[in-house]
Design a protein around this motif. Structure first.
Motif, PDB file in Angstrom:
ATOM      1  N   VAL A 279      -2.001  -8.972  -5.649  1.00  0.00           N
ATOM      2  CA  VAL A 279      -1.521  -9.906  -4.632  1.00  0.00           C
ATOM      3  C   VAL A 279      -2.204 -11.238  -4.889  1.00  0.00           C
ATOM      4  CG1 VAL A 279      -1.430 -10.461  -2.174  1.00  0.00           C
ATOM      5  CG2 VAL A 279      -1.117  -8.097  -2.931  1.00  0.00           C
ATOM      6  N   ASP A 280      -1.409 -12.259  -5.173  1.00  0.00           N
ATOM      7  CA  ASP A 280      -1.946 -13.552  -5.620  1.00  0.00           C
ATOM      8  C   ASP A 280      -1.633 -14.636  -4.595  1.00  0.00           C
ATOM      9  OD1 ASP A 280      -2.830 -15.755  -6.971  1.00  0.00           O
ATOM     10  OD2 ASP A 280      -1.613 -15.450  -8.766  1.00  0.00           O
ATOM     11  N   SER A 281      -2.685 -15.198  -3.995  1.00  0.00           N
ATOM     12  CA  SER A 281      -2.504 -16.292  -3.019  1.00  0.00           C
ATOM     13  C   SER A 281      -2.031 -17.580  -3.695  1.00  0.00           C
ATOM     14  CB  SER A 281      -3.816 -16.562  -2.281  1.00  0.00           C
ATOM     15  OG  SER A 281      -4.768 -17.141  -3.173  1.00  0.00           O
ATOM     16  N   GLY A 282      -2.239 -17.672  -5.028  1.00  0.00           N
ATOM     17  CA  GLY A 282      -1.855 -18.880  -5.749  1.00  0.00           C
ATOM     18  C   GLY A 282      -2.824 -20.029  -5.583  1.00  0.00           C
TER      19      GLY A 282
ATOM     20  N   LEU B   8       0.792  -1.241   0.000  1.00  0.00           N
ATOM     21  CA  LEU B   8       0.000   0.000   0.000  1.00  0.00           C
ATOM     22  C   LEU B   8       0.822   1.288   0.000  1.00  0.00           C
ATOM     23  CD1 LEU B   8      -3.211  -0.475   2.184  1.00  0.00           C
ATOM     24  CD2 LEU B   8      -3.072   0.532  -0.099  1.00  0.00           C
ATOM     25  N   PRO B   9       1.870   1.403   0.809  1.00  0.00           N
ATOM     26  CA  PRO B   9       2.573   2.696   0.862  1.00  0.00           C
ATOM     27  C   PRO B   9       3.149   3.151  -0.471  1.00  0.00           C
ATOM     28  CG  PRO B   9       3.178   1.310   2.736  1.00  0.00           C
ATOM     29  CD  PRO B   9       2.388   0.444   1.813  1.00  0.00           C
ATOM     30  N   THR B  10       3.503   2.213  -1.357  1.00  0.00           N
ATOM     31  CA  THR B  10       4.113   2.598  -2.640  1.00  0.00           C
ATOM     32  C   THR B  10       3.231   2.280  -3.839  1.00  0.00           C
ATOM     33  OG1 THR B  10       5.263   0.451  -2.668  1.00  0.00           O
ATOM     34  CG2 THR B  10       6.469   2.337  -1.765  1.00  0.00           C
ATOM     35  N   ALA B  11       2.014   1.815  -3.607  1.00  0.00           N
ATOM     36  CA  ALA B  11       1.120   1.481  -4.722  1.00  0.00           C
ATOM     37  C   ALA B  11       0.674   2.746  -5.446  1.00  0.00           C
ATOM     38  CB  ALA B  11      -0.094   0.716  -4.206  1.00  0.00           C
ATOM     39  N   LYS B  12       0.692   2.708  -6.780  1.00  0.00           N
ATOM     40  CA  LYS B  12       0.287   3.858  -7.588  1.00  0.00           C
ATOM     41  C   LYS B  12      -1.189   3.820  -7.964  1.00  0.00           C
ATOM     42  CE  LYS B  12       4.901   4.434  -9.540  1.00  0.00           C
ATOM     43  NZ  LYS B  12       5.735   4.424 -10.769  1.00  0.00           N
ATOM     44  N   GLY B  13      -1.856   2.731  -7.598  1.00  0.00           N
ATOM     45  CA  GLY B  13      -3.277   2.592  -7.891  1.00  0.00           C
ATOM     46  C   GLY B  13      -3.918   1.640  -6.899  1.00  0.00           C
ATOM     47  N   HIS B  14      -5.002   1.010  -7.315  1.00  0.00           N
ATOM     48  CA  HIS B  14      -5.701   0.073  -6.442  1.00  0.00           C
ATOM     49  C   HIS B  14      -4.961  -1.261  -6.387  1.00  0.00           C
ATOM     50  CE1 HIS B  14      -8.701   3.106  -6.669  1.00  0.00           C
ATOM     51  NE2 HIS B  14      -9.162   2.770  -7.858  1.00  0.00           N
ATOM     52  N   ILE B  15      -5.274  -2.043  -5.357  1.00  0.00           N
ATOM     53  CA  ILE B  15      -4.669  -3.368  -5.186  1.00  0.00           C
ATOM     54  C   ILE B  15      -5.757  -4.422  -5.378  1.00  0.00           C
ATOM     55  CG2 ILE B  15      -3.473  -4.926  -3.614  1.00  0.00           C
ATOM     56  CD1 ILE B  15      -2.224  -2.524  -2.271  1.00  0.00           C
ATOM     57  N   LEU B  16      -5.493  -5.383  -6.253  1.00  0.00           N
ATOM     58  CA  LEU B  16      -6.423  -6.481  -6.518  1.00  0.00           C
ATOM     59  C   LEU B  16      -5.830  -7.759  -5.945  1.00  0.00           C
ATOM     60  CD1 LEU B  16      -8.913  -7.755  -7.915  1.00  0.00           C
ATOM     61  CD2 LEU B  16      -7.550  -7.874 -10.015  1.00  0.00           C
ATOM     62  N   CYS B  17      -6.569  -8.397  -5.047  1.00  0.00           N
ATOM     63  CA  CYS B  17      -6.092  -9.614  -4.378  1.00  0.00           C
ATOM     64  C   CYS B  17      -6.902 -10.819  -4.863  1.00  0.00           C
ATOM     65  CB  CYS B  17      -6.255  -9.499  -2.871  1.00  0.00           C
ATOM     66  SG  CYS B  17      -5.524  -8.020  -2.169  1.00  0.00           S
ATOM     67  N   PHE B  18      -6.213 -11.938  -5.052  1.00  0.00           N
ATOM     68  CA  PHE B  18      -6.882 -13.164  -5.480  1.00  0.00           C
ATOM     69  C   PHE B  18      -6.844 -14.192  -4.352  1.00  0.00           C
ATOM     70  CE2 PHE B  18      -5.866 -11.331  -9.620  1.00  0.00           C
ATOM     71  CZ  PHE B  18      -7.059 -11.531 -10.294  1.00  0.00           C
ATOM     72  N   LEU B  19      -8.032 -14.642  -3.957  1.00  0.00           N
ATOM     73  CA  LEU B  19      -8.186 -15.674  -2.930  1.00  0.00           C
ATOM     74  C   LEU B  19      -9.109 -16.763  -3.472  1.00  0.00           C
ATOM     75  CD1 LEU B  19      -8.416 -13.212   0.007  1.00  0.00           C
ATOM     76  CD2 LEU B  19      -6.947 -15.224   0.071  1.00  0.00           C
ATOM     77  N   PRO B  20      -9.079 -17.971  -2.889  1.00  0.00           N
ATOM     78  CA  PRO B  20      -9.844 -19.075  -3.489  1.00  0.00           C
ATOM     79  C   PRO B  20     -11.347 -19.008  -3.304  1.00  0.00           C
ATOM     80  CG  PRO B  20      -8.665 -19.835  -1.548  1.00  0.00           C
ATOM     81  CD  PRO B  20      -8.186 -18.450  -1.823  1.00  0.00           C
ATOM     82  N   GLY B  21     -11.854 -18.401  -2.221  1.00  0.00           N
ATOM     83  CA  GLY B  21     -13.291 -18.462  -1.998  1.00  0.00           C
ATOM     84  C   GLY B  21     -13.808 -17.381  -1.072  1.00  0.00           C
ATOM     85  N   ARG B  22     -15.119 -17.415  -0.903  1.00  0.00           N
ATOM     86  CA  ARG B  22     -15.801 -16.371  -0.127  1.00  0.00           C
ATOM     87  C   ARG B  22     -15.355 -16.358   1.333  1.00  0.00           C
ATOM     88  NH1 ARG B  22     -22.399 -15.774   0.111  1.00  0.00           N
ATOM     89  NH2 ARG B  22     -22.491 -14.054   1.604  1.00  0.00           N
ATOM     90  N   ARG B  23     -15.177 -17.543   1.912  1.00  0.00           N
ATOM     91  CA  ARG B  23     -14.775 -17.609   3.329  1.00  0.00           C
ATOM     92  C   ARG B  23     -13.415 -16.941   3.534  1.00  0.00           C
ATOM     93  NH1 ARG B  23     -14.930 -23.468   5.780  1.00  0.00           N
ATOM     94  NH2 ARG B  23     -17.084 -23.148   5.154  1.00  0.00           N
TER      95      ARG B  23
ATOM     96  N   ARG C 158       2.847  -4.218 -10.526  1.00  0.00           N
ATOM     97  CA  ARG C 158       3.574  -5.164  -9.667  1.00  0.00           C
ATOM     98  C   ARG C 158       2.642  -6.303  -9.286  1.00  0.00           C
ATOM     99  NH1 ARG C 158       5.690  -1.311  -4.855  1.00  0.00           N
ATOM    100  NH2 ARG C 158       3.428  -1.218  -4.592  1.00  0.00           N
ATOM    101  N   VAL C 159       3.214  -7.487  -9.127  1.00  0.00           N
ATOM    102  CA  VAL C 159       2.449  -8.620  -8.612  1.00  0.00           C
ATOM    103  C   VAL C 159       3.269  -9.294  -7.527  1.00  0.00           C
ATOM    104  CG1 VAL C 159       3.303 -10.144 -10.460  1.00  0.00           C
ATOM    105  CG2 VAL C 159       1.294 -10.810  -9.159  1.00  0.00           C
ATOM    106  N   THR C 160       2.623  -9.573  -6.402  1.00  0.00           N
ATOM    107  CA  THR C 160       3.245 -10.313  -5.304  1.00  0.00           C
ATOM    108  C   THR C 160       2.620 -11.692  -5.257  1.00  0.00           C
ATOM    109  OG1 THR C 160       3.560  -8.273  -4.044  1.00  0.00           O
ATOM    110  CG2 THR C 160       3.711 -10.349  -2.830  1.00  0.00           C
ATOM    111  N   ARG C 161       3.451 -12.705  -5.477  1.00  0.00           N
ATOM    112  CA  ARG C 161       2.975 -14.093  -5.474  1.00  0.00           C
ATOM    113  C   ARG C 161       3.353 -14.769  -4.164  1.00  0.00           C
ATOM    114  NH1 ARG C 161       4.716 -15.513 -11.764  1.00  0.00           N
ATOM    115  NH2 ARG C 161       2.812 -14.654 -12.709  1.00  0.00           N
ATOM    116  N   LEU C 162       2.348 -15.323  -3.494  1.00  0.00           N
ATOM    117  CA  LEU C 162       2.563 -15.887  -2.162  1.00  0.00           C
ATOM    118  C   LEU C 162       2.808 -17.391  -2.238  1.00  0.00           C
ATOM    119  CD1 LEU C 162      -0.121 -13.835  -0.198  1.00  0.00           C
ATOM    120  CD2 LEU C 162       2.315 -13.350  -0.491  1.00  0.00           C
ATOM    121  N   TRP C 163       3.804 -17.758  -3.046  1.00  0.00           N
ATOM    122  CA  TRP C 163       4.234 -19.151  -3.066  1.00  0.00           C
ATOM    123  C   TRP C 163       5.721 -19.198  -3.387  1.00  0.00           C
ATOM    124  CZ3 TRP C 163       0.854 -17.386  -6.972  1.00  0.00           C
ATOM    125  CH2 TRP C 163       1.346 -17.379  -8.275  1.00  0.00           C
TER     126      TRP C 163
END
Length: 654
Positions: free
Chosen positions: A256-259, A181-196, A299-304
């Motif tokens: 931000v990608d949970s993978g 967030l501190p250096t993001a130039k726009g919005h952040i889109l996060c990918f997670l597997p499900g609603r929970r 930028r993309v941050t991959r969490l694997w």
């Protein structure tokens, strides 16, 4: 457009974010009324709005959409955006798609069952109409098999994205968002597997200093639009893979990608499809990263772990889900799943199993759709669960068993489909009958009174889990079976089971004939009666099977008794290891009837029923071997059954 006009079939490949979905369909709509198919409802609605905005069109006029429970189009609509299942449903009543001149399948790399069916059905329509064009679009697709199937040329659009910096990190999605967030130039889109997982992450980001918004398929329309709308205020959009492809989230600079993702897979333990969480594939990771490079460098941050080897392409749904729903759609369209021209043909045994199940639950009769089958197609459930819900009058008790997602939405659909037959609540007996209607092949019978040992209707032995073991009654529907353990079961009454087979067996023994009469539900004997009487001198010849061979010589050197049944089948119960190396099923008598083998484990319990040994060795044996090796490690279970020596001495040599 010239290619599509002249050849009527085309495949278009362009990288993520190239604008193919918003530019190509409006251009092709100049050829005539066009339907653009999208995998997801959220994307269909949002895409129609974006095209309308870019073209200065009006929703419901030049462009519209059709998704489940929602229609926004008119006779003036030139471009209709719809989910894939809508096309399949339309083609039941209009196989030639006379309302349209162009069919576009977008994001075909996702390979849902509906997409595969839509492709095959649309191809058949183009073969009968010289004024219908079919276009398939994707960013990440192995085009050769598709080009061969359609006889189509591939057009590759070289549209460059902005550069994307790829980083790998450990930890949670919430922590990665705080770091970005501190250096993001726009919005952040996060990918997670499900609603929970989305709800949990939103809770962890309450004090992050930006608007945190969910985005998933079951979200209300207002919530979806809030996530997608332009905003000068920093936003964190926490989404499922609904945001992976055609859906445009304005102003995103970071991903931000949970993978992880949730996919449907057939679960043999419950006999229906379930959502399971899995690692994403390489093409999916590429699609997600592309969301960050649409408006500028991203930028993309991959969490694997960066050393992890991802599978290059996602597995087509048709390989991993039960085919009963697809078979039902094909039959409703007027086809036969056994002869249907699939894009990627499933294994024959899976097609046969799907047809058999549909017959058992009353969805089809003589390969034709029944009235119940038509109702089942309107429910967004596996056919088993749809049949159960119909038999249970759409009651809350049945919805609780059937729904994996939004129970409220399923309740509305059931009310609409069932009309006056709908009930809020039903009695326990009626619910248990409804479960039996959906799972007729999962009936189990105790081997002895009060015993935890049961025999399944398929002929396989199993044991009741301790919490079920002391439930009164001798018959159950096994709703969950792991290996040979029944984990979840519902008691049913013997009188609810109508015999599926009646056998009369005659055996000659000297001057006597022994007659055994049986009533069976699949492989479960409901009633058996034996009569022995002396043969009269003038008695007519016994039935042919009584004069036929009484035993069968086995490769192991032993012989086994043959059982002749009234339905014409000839049955032999044999330990599996005694048949190693036997490729062709023995055939008996002048009619060359194949022997139906009940293959037994070392303890004498059936593990498989087959009258095609060659197919068994090539297919199901691998799974049976895996199960038996775990249960009986001291017995030989060779990987290659063809060259193994058959034996009745089942212990391994020291």
């Amino acid at each position: 457009m010239r290619l599509v006009r002249s050849e009527r079939r085309a495949i278009i490949v362009a990288p993520p974010g190239s604008g193919k979905t918003t530019r190509v369909p409006p251009a092709l709509s100049q050829l005539g009324k066009t339907i653009l198919l999208q995998p997801r409802r959220v994307a269909a609605r949002a895409l129609a709005r974006r095209i309308a905005s870019e073209r200065n069109w009006t929703i419901g006029n030049e462009i519209g959409w059709q998704i489940r429970f929602e229609r926004r189009f008119s006779a003036r609509t030139r471009l209709l955006v719809a989910t894939e299942g809508i096309l399949t449903a339309r083609m039941q009543s209009d196989p030639l798609l006379t309302d349209f001149n162009v069919v576009i399948l977008d994001e075909f790399h996702e390979r849902s069952v509906h997409a595969d069916l839509a492709l095959a059905l649309a191809k058949q329509a183009t073969a009968s109409r010289d004024d219908l064009a079919l276009v398939v679009m994707s960013a990440t697709l192995d085009t050769k098999p598709l080009a061969d199937f359609l006889g189509a040329r591939v057009m590759t659009i070289d549209a460059r994205q902005y550069p994307i910096e790829v980083r790998y990190a450990q930890g949670s999605v919430a922590q990665a968002v705080r770091n970005a967030l501190p250096t993001a130039k726009g919005h952040i889109l996060c990918f997670l597997p499900g609603r929970r997982e989305i709800d949990r992450t939103i809770g962890e980001l309450r004090d992050v200093g930006a608007r945190v918004l969910p985005l998933h398929g079951s979200l209300e329309v207002d919530g979806q639009e809030a996530a997608l709308a332009p905003s000068s205020e920093p936003k964190v959009i926490v989404a499922t893979n609904v945001a992976e492809t055609s859906l445009t989230v304005d102003g995103v600079s970071d991903v931000v990608d949970s993978g992880l993702q949730k996919v449907l897979r057939y679960d043999s333990e419950t006999a229906v499809d379930h959502l399971v969480t899995e690692q994403i594939t390489g093409d999916s990771a590429e699609q997600r990263a592309g969301r960050a490079g649409r408006l500028g460098p991203g930028r993309v941050t991959r969490l694997w772990d960066p050393r992890a080897l991802l599978r290059p392409h996602r597995e087509p749904e048709i390989r991993r889900v039960d085919l009963a729903s697809a078979a039902l759609d094909i039959i409703a369209w007027g086809g036969d799943p056994a002869t249907f021209e699939w894009f990627e043909r499933p294994q024959e045994e899976r097609i046969t199993s799907a047809i058999t199940l549909l017959e058992q639950i009353g969805a089809i009769e003589n390969r034709k759709l029944t009235a119940i089958g038509a109702q089942m197609r309107e429910l967004p459930l596996h056919p088993r669960l749809a049949r159960m819900l119909i038999a249970a009058c759409g009651s809350d008790e049945a919805i609780e068993l059937a729904a994996e997602g939004d129970e409220r939405e399923l309740r509305q659909i059931a009310h609409r489909v069932l009309g006056k037959a709908y009930r809020h609540h039903i009695a326990d007996d009626d619910l248990r009958r409804a479960i039996l209607a959906g799972f007729p092949d999962r009936v189990a019978m105790r081997r002895e009174p009060k015993s935890p040992r049961v025999l399944l209707a398929t002929g396989t032995g199993a044991t009741l889990a301790r919490e079920i073991e002391f439930t009164p009654g001798d018959f159950f529907v096994a709703l969950e079976v792991r290996g040979d353990l029944v984990l979840r079961a519902v008691p049913v009454e013997r009188e609810w089971l109508s015999p599926t087979r009646r056998d009369r067996i005659e055996e000659i023994d000297g001057d006597f004939v022994r007659v055994i009469e049986r009533k069976a539900y699949m492989n479960l004997v409901l009633h058996e009666q034996q009569v022995e009487r002396r043969l009269a001198p003038h008695r007519a010849e016994p039935r042919p099977e009584a004069r036929g061979p009484r035993t069968l010589e086995l490769p192991s050197g032993r012989s086994v008794k043959l059982e002749y049944r009234d339905d014409g089948t000839i049955v032999a119960a044999v330990k599996l290891q005694e048949l190693f190396g036997l490729a062709e099923t023995p055939r008996i008598g002048p009619k060359q009837i194949p022997v139906t083998f009940h293959l037994l484990a070392p303890n004498g319990r059936p593990v498989q029923v087959t009258k095609d040994l060659r197919s068994f060795w090539n297919g199901a044996y691998k799974e049976v071997r895996k199960e038996l090796r775990a249960r009986y490690p001291k017995h030989p279970w060779p990987e290659d059954p063809w060259s193994a020596k058959p034996t009745h001495k089942t212990k391994k040599r020291p």
